[in-house]
Design an enzyme around this catalytic site. Structure first.
Site, short mmCIF file in Angstrom:
data_model
loop_
_atom_site.label_atom_id
_atom_site.label_comp_id
_atom_site.label_asym_id
_atom_site.label_seq_id
_atom_site.Cartn_x
_atom_site.Cartn_y
_atom_site.Cartn_z
N LYS A 123 6.55 -2.01 1.70
CA LYS A 123 5.39 -1.42 2.39
C LYS A 123 4.21 -2.38 2.27
O LYS A 123 3.27 -2.18 1.50
CB LYS A 123 5.06 -0.04 1.81
N TYR A 180 0.82 -1.20 0.00
CA TYR A 180 0.00 0.00 0.00
C TYR A 180 0.85 1.25 0.00
O TYR A 180 2.07 1.18 0.18
CB TYR A 180 -0.95 0.00 1.21
N LEU A 230 11.18 1.05 6.79
CA LEU A 230 10.57 1.56 5.57
C LEU A 230 11.24 2.89 5.26
O LEU A 230 11.35 3.75 6.15
CB LEU A 230 9.06 1.78 5.77
N GLU A 255 12.34 2.06 13.88
CA GLU A 255 11.44 3.16 13.47
C GLU A 255 10.18 3.09 14.31
O GLU A 255 10.00 2.18 15.12
CB GLU A 255 11.11 3.04 11.98
N1 PMP Z 1 7.78 3.65 8.70
C1 PMP Z 1 6.67 2.93 8.73
C2 PMP Z 1 6.72 1.55 9.32
C3 PMP Z 1 5.47 3.42 8.20
O1 PMP Z 1 4.35 2.67 8.23
C4 PMP Z 1 5.45 4.74 7.67
C5 PMP Z 1 4.20 5.35 7.14
N2 PMP Z 1 3.45 4.51 6.36
C6 PMP Z 1 6.64 5.48 7.66
C7 PMP Z 1 7.79 4.90 8.18
C8 PMP Z 1 6.69 6.85 7.08
O2 PMP Z 1 6.65 6.80 5.69
P1 PMP Z 1 6.14 8.02 4.81
O3 PMP Z 1 6.99 9.19 5.17
O4 PMP Z 1 6.36 7.56 3.42
O5 PMP Z 1 4.71 8.24 5.16
#
Ligand code: PMP
Length: 288
Positions: free
Chosen positions: A147, A33, A205, A180
């Site tokens: 993701k 996603y 991610l 994270e």
């Molecule tokens: N890490 C994880 C595990 C996440 O789920 C997300 C947000 N979906 C992020 C980091 C941040 O990613 P982004 O800046 O692309 O929203």
């Protein structure tokens, strides 16, 4: 939630939007996603999100459902139909519907669904005071760079945070290094004034906001170091914050029982948030 959702080629009333019970996303979390922010009716870093989507699909050998151009049209149409100018769209692609069998089905047709929602107003107190985060062991798999919709550990972590009265949970690996947040990337500023976030390996991610923030921090002349940091280092940090497409930059002023810095959002966090918001305002105001 959105009034209209997109399901495999059609915009349907959200209340009846559905996929088959043998969708592999439902049975195996076999899907990926993206969440993309909208500012003033324009997507924020859509190209970066589509590139990451493509990578996630490629790593799982899920067929690409449609071209970037077609996807973009679907998503803008969805936002327009829902009258959303400032909010986000959620896009999910699963491998497809097939009789339940672990190995990949031949000829599965990827299922594409999307929803849109308005941004919730940010709590001014949270921004002024910063928020609390807790630390928890990272229970996830070894491919956090994808993701995927397998979000159960993230849901458990967020629940633990909620029960602790915290905004987010920072996960740490077996060696005590922060990976994270459950839905955000983790950053600290050391007492030496170094801005630190973990390198984009399979352990995290690679957030789009993270990628953009690194560039903004460098442009602002901040001392940026990409390295892993421990929970202990985070407890002793001068500043801590998280980044994501929907929270942008959220300052953390309490991590477990430790007060971060003087207990108020620090200068790097405030500055980076302002810089990021200015960039969003620019995107919102940009001419098509
Ligand atoms: N890490 C994880 C595990 C996440 O789920 C997300 C947000 N979906 C992020 C980091 C941040 O990613 P982004 O800046 O692309 O929203």
């Amino acid at each position: 939630m959105s009034r209209f959702s997109y399901v495999n080629g059609r915009f349907v009333r959200h209340g009846i939007a559905s996929v088959h019970i043998e969708d592999r996303g439902y049975q195996f979390a076999d899907g990926v996603y993206e969440v993309i922010a909208l500012a003033g009716g324009r997507f924020v870093d859509l190209d970066l999100h589509l590139t990451r989507l493509d990578r996630s699909l490629g790593e799982l050998r899920i067929a690409r459902p449609m071209s970037d151009r077609a996807l973009t049209m679907v998503l803008s149409n969805l936002a327009k139909r829902n009258g959303i100018r400032d909010g986000s769209v959620y896009l999910q692609v699963t491998r497809g519907v097939a009789p339940r069998d672990f190995a990949f089905p031949v000829d599965a047709v990827p299922q594409v669904v999307a929803t849109a929602r308005r941004f919730k107003p940010v709590d001014p107190k949270a921004l002024a005071d910063g928020v609390k985060a807790i630390t928890i062991p990272d229970l996830r798999w070894a491919r956090c760079d994808i993701k995927s919709v397998a979000l159960l550990p993230a849901a458990m972590g967020k629940q633990a945070a909620r029960e602790a009265g915290a905004y987010e949970a920072w996960q740490y690996d077996r060696d005590g290094f922060v990976t994270e947040g459950t839905s955000s990337n983790a950053w600290i500023v050391t007492n030496e004034g170094e801005l630190i976030t973990r390198p984009p390996t399979n352990a995290i991610l690679n957030g789009i906001t993270r990628q953009v923030m690194i560039e903004l921090a460098k442009d602002a002349g901040l001392r940026f170091v990409e390295r892993a940091f421990t929970v202990d280092e985070a407890h002793a940090a001068r500043e801590a914050f998280v980044t994501s497409s929907t929270s942008f930059v959220m300052p953390i002023t309490q991590l477990d029982d430790a007060t971060i810095g003087n207990g108020k959002p620090g200068s790097f966090s405030v500055r980076l948030r302002e810089t990021y918001l200015a960039r969003m305002a620019e995107i919102a105001g940009a001419r098509a």
